[in-house]
Scaffold this motif. Structure first.
Motif, PDB file in Angstrom:
ATOM      1  N   VAL A   1     -38.049  36.184   5.940  1.00 44.38           N
ATOM      2  CA  VAL A   1     -38.259  35.686   4.566  1.00 44.38           C
ATOM      3  C   VAL A   1     -38.536  34.186   4.613  1.00 44.38           C
ATOM      4  CG1 VAL A   1     -37.150  35.197   2.337  1.00 44.38           C
ATOM      5  CG2 VAL A   1     -36.899  37.462   3.374  1.00 44.38           C
TER       6      VAL A   1
ATOM      7  N   GLN B   1     -41.880  32.243   3.458  1.00 45.19           N
ATOM      8  CA  GLN B   1     -41.861  31.213   2.421  1.00 45.19           C
ATOM      9  C   GLN B   1     -42.435  29.899   2.921  1.00 45.19           C
ATOM     10  OE1 GLN B   1     -37.751  31.432   1.233  1.00 45.19           O
ATOM     11  NE2 GLN B   1     -38.204  32.877  -0.421  1.00 45.19           N
ATOM     12  N   ARG B   2     -42.171  29.585   4.206  1.00 47.53           N
ATOM     13  CA  ARG B   2     -42.761  28.373   4.781  1.00 47.53           C
ATOM     14  C   ARG B   2     -44.280  28.474   4.776  1.00 47.53           C
ATOM     15  NH1 ARG B   2     -38.352  27.775   8.122  1.00 47.53           N
ATOM     16  NH2 ARG B   2     -39.054  29.353   9.582  1.00 47.53           N
TER      17      ARG B   2
ATOM     18  N   GLU C   1     -42.770  29.764  -2.138  1.00 47.95           N
ATOM     19  CA  GLU C   1     -41.763  30.649  -2.754  1.00 47.95           C
ATOM     20  C   GLU C   1     -42.503  31.661  -3.613  1.00 47.95           C
ATOM     21  OE1 GLU C   1     -38.109  30.199  -3.234  1.00 47.95           O
ATOM     22  OE2 GLU C   1     -37.996  28.714  -1.620  1.00 47.95           O
ATOM     23  N   ASP C   2     -42.865  32.761  -3.005  1.00 50.65           N
ATOM     24  CA  ASP C   2     -43.717  33.751  -3.668  1.00 50.65           C
ATOM     25  C   ASP C   2     -42.846  34.918  -4.114  1.00 50.65           C
ATOM     26  OD1 ASP C   2     -45.596  35.902  -4.100  1.00 50.65           O
ATOM     27  OD2 ASP C   2     -47.054  34.727  -2.951  1.00 50.65           O
TER      28      ASP C   2
ATOM     29  N   ILE D   1     -42.365  38.212  -2.110  1.00 51.10           N
ATOM     30  CA  ILE D   1     -41.625  38.298  -0.847  1.00 51.10           C
ATOM     31  C   ILE D   1     -40.242  38.896  -1.096  1.00 51.10           C
ATOM     32  CG2 ILE D   1     -40.634  36.984   1.068  1.00 51.10           C
ATOM     33  CD1 ILE D   1     -42.809  34.822   0.518  1.00 51.10           C
TER      34      ILE D   1
END
Ligand code: 4NP
Length: 154
Positions: free
Chosen positions: A93, A97-98, A102-103, A106
């Motif tokens: 995760v 996100q990286r 911040e989707d 995910i």
């Protein structure tokens, strides 16, 4: 078309297992033409390799054949909509996100599982615990399909 991408570190143990189990559930639900299933790894360690023998063995014991080859996550994997980016553990995760920010697409697979005390799918690459991992992944995949059907009306 709803796209579902399973993600782990190497794309040889957990995410191919999830891809194969989820594809079976999708096919059994008659949703083959509505849901596209794929998997990828955050690393390039095993690109081009077959799934781990432990993954292929446990899938075969459940009557599922898997012929995919490992690939690394690509920029295009977060393009297009709707999509579910399904990580096997918290590290995956964080890597997603990286890479993509911040989707909301995910998720962790086991956050969809019904009755599991763990929320990260343990890595069987070192533990060889492929049967245990299969049970966890199957539980998560069942919950995920229900959630996608509820979200999308499929
Ligand atoms: P996977 O397992 O992320 O479930 O495919 C692993 C495969 C390879 C390595 C680690 C985990 N590795 O370090 O090479």
């Amino acid at each position: 078309m709803v796209r579902v991408l399973f993600v782990c570190l190497g794309n040889i143990c957990r995410s191919p297992m999830a891809e194969a189990i989820f594809q079976r559930l999708v096919d059994d639900a008659g949703l083959t033409d509505e849901v596209q299933v794929d998997s990828a790894g955050t690393s390039a360690y095993h690109v081009g390799e077959q799934a781990h023998p432990g993954t292929r063995r446990v899938l075969a014991r459940h009557g599922i054949q898997y012929n995919g080859r490992a690939r690394q996550l690509a920029g295009g994997d977060a393009v297009g909509d709707p999509a579910y980016l399904i990580a096997m553990d918290s590290e995956n995760v964080a890597d997603l996100q990286r890479r993509f920010g911040e989707d909301a697409r995910i998720h962790r697979l086991l956050d969809f599982a019904g009755h599991t005390p763990v929320h990260d799918v343990p890595d069987p690459y070192y533990s060889d615990n492929f049967d245990y991992v299969y049970r966890l992944v199957e539980d998560g995949c069942q919950g995920l399909l229900q959630a996608i059907r509820a979200d999308t009306g499929l």
